[in-house]
Write a protein that holds these residues in place. Structure first.
Motif: not given
Length: 425
Positions: A206-214, A216-220
């Motif tokens: 994922l390459h997008g306007p998200v922080s690392r934790s956000e 990680e949450e989306l990918l999980a």
């Protein structure tokens, strides 16, 4: 009904960073069967995301039949999600599925807020229903046409297909694919469809306007929607050494004949790949001038360098309606035999100009978000370090003309010679 994908795209993002050739994502391991990569987008000012999900399974290309059915499955997915893709496109987000030797890649790109909804919609629908008869008939017909087009390809192109099939365990010769295709019916494909989605490994980026934790949450959350199975055997794409005879002849139903001479390097490191590219750049023009302009051997004449997966290949090919493949092969071989002396005697400025031009290309960072995403996803798929371009640049920065001549002496050895004869009617 309102289009669910039309969301407020959000404001432009402050670009607080510059893309470099060393830009690297963070790696997150979710389980033995799922790995994720996250890159926070703050370089190109757009609230957009690129997401790649590769479903890896040995079923993708374990046989010519599997390879064809994998292609058909990607076509089936694209067909099934067609109306969804249309609605999504109106909201500035896109989806496509592509098959590969290791499985299936689901690619999403567009405005982040709409993209997350699209990903949810697609993954929730997996596995899609078994293909119906009308869709099967149409997709099978399209695949038949595609195979027929390949069959009618130029002999010079067909020879490269033979190389890929010989060097890559999960690639197959055209004749094998044609034979396999005739044996595939809808019920066979149904079995494949079920088996494919019964258990996979996943790689996600994922390459997008998200922080690392956000991120990680989306990918999980997306990993949880996939049919992951730790027991699915790991499939790794690779290239083998050239097997058996190094001089081979083929017969194709085409009025032209062709020959190709290939130098296949067993070293797959970044330095070997970039030196191979430099060799290709240096021989390209003189090869064409000699064999096409001066000798007029064939209307398709080229020398080039490329990596097959990670294996460096340096090659010359000529296709002709009149010349015999033996004559073509001998002429190509002669050009490569004199290549070392040509580089040795060329003015240093000429060598430097080619070296610096290639170095400049390497050091040029990606100019768009999708370019950067593609470069990183490609490195993930090819199992290259994210610092690959930097390592190539270091090799290129250090090499002198004398050292390059020594490299070529080792490199221009033991060629593979392929000849394409006109098939007897």
């Amino acid at each position: 009904a309102p289009n669910p994908f039309i969301q407020d795209p959000g404001k432009p993002i402050a670009n607080t960073r510059k893309a470099t050739i060393e830009t690297q994502p963070r790696t997150v391991y979710f389980s033995d069967s799922a790995v994720g990569y996250i890159l926070t987008e703050n370089r190109y000012s757009q609230p957009r995301s690129d997401l790649y999900i590769r479903l890896r399974t040995p079923l993708a290309a374990s046989s010519p039949e599997a390879s064809i059915m994998s292609d058909l499955l990607a076509d089936t997915l694209n067909e099934y999600f067609n109306s969804l893709s249309y609605e999504a496109a109106l909201a500035g987000v896109g989806f496509s599925a592509q098959s590969s030797q290791s499985g299936m890649t689901l690619q999403f790109s567009g405005y982040h807020n709409s993209l997350t909804l699209l990903v949810d919609s697609v993954l929730r629908a997996l596995p899609i229903p078994l293909i119906d008869e009308p869709t099967w008939t149409r997709l099978r017909q399209l695949k038949a046409q595609q195979l027929a087009r390949v069959q009618a390809q130029r002999p010079s192109s067909r020879l490269f297909d033979e190389v890929t099939a010989e060097l890559m365990p999960f690639a197959y010769a055209q004749s094998e694919l044609n034979d396999a295709f005739t044996a595939i019916d809808r019920s066979t494909f149904h079995q494949y469809q079920k088996a494919f989605f019964s258990g996979v490994h996943a790689e996600m980026f994922l390459h997008g306007p998200v922080s690392r934790s956000e991120g990680e949450e989306l990918l999980a959350s997306w990993a949880n929607m996939l049919p992951l199975d730790d027991n699915t055997p790991v499939v790794e794409v690779a290239t083998n050494a050239w097997p058996g005879d190094r001089i081979r002849s083929y017969a194709y139903a085409h009025p032209d004949q062709a020959a190709s001479v290939l130098y296949i390097d067993q070293r797959t490191d970044p330095g070997s790949r970039i030196l191979n590219q430099l060799a290709g750049n240096l021989i390209e023009a003189p090869f064409y001038t000699r064999l096409r302009t001066e000798k007029q051997l064939g209307y398709i004449t080229f020398a080039t360098a490329f990596p097959l997966y990670n294996t460096p290949i340096l090659t010359g090919a000529v296709q002709s309606p009149t010349a015999n493949p033996d004559e073509l092969a001998a002429a190509i071989q002669q050009e490569f035999d004199s290549f070392v002396d040509m580089v040795k005697s060329m003015p240093n400025e000429q060598f430097e100009s080619q070296r610096l031009s290639l170095l400049d290309q390497l050091l040029n960072p990606p100019s768009t978000q999708s370019e950067l995403s593609n470069a990183i996803w490609s490195a993930i798929g090819l199992r290259r370090p994210f610092s690959d371009r930097m390592m190539q640049a270091q090799t290129l920065e250090a090499i002198t003309q004398e050292q390059f001549v020594e490299y070529l002496k080792q490199r221009i050895q033991n060629p593979v010679v392929l000849k394409a004869f006109r098939a007897a009617d």
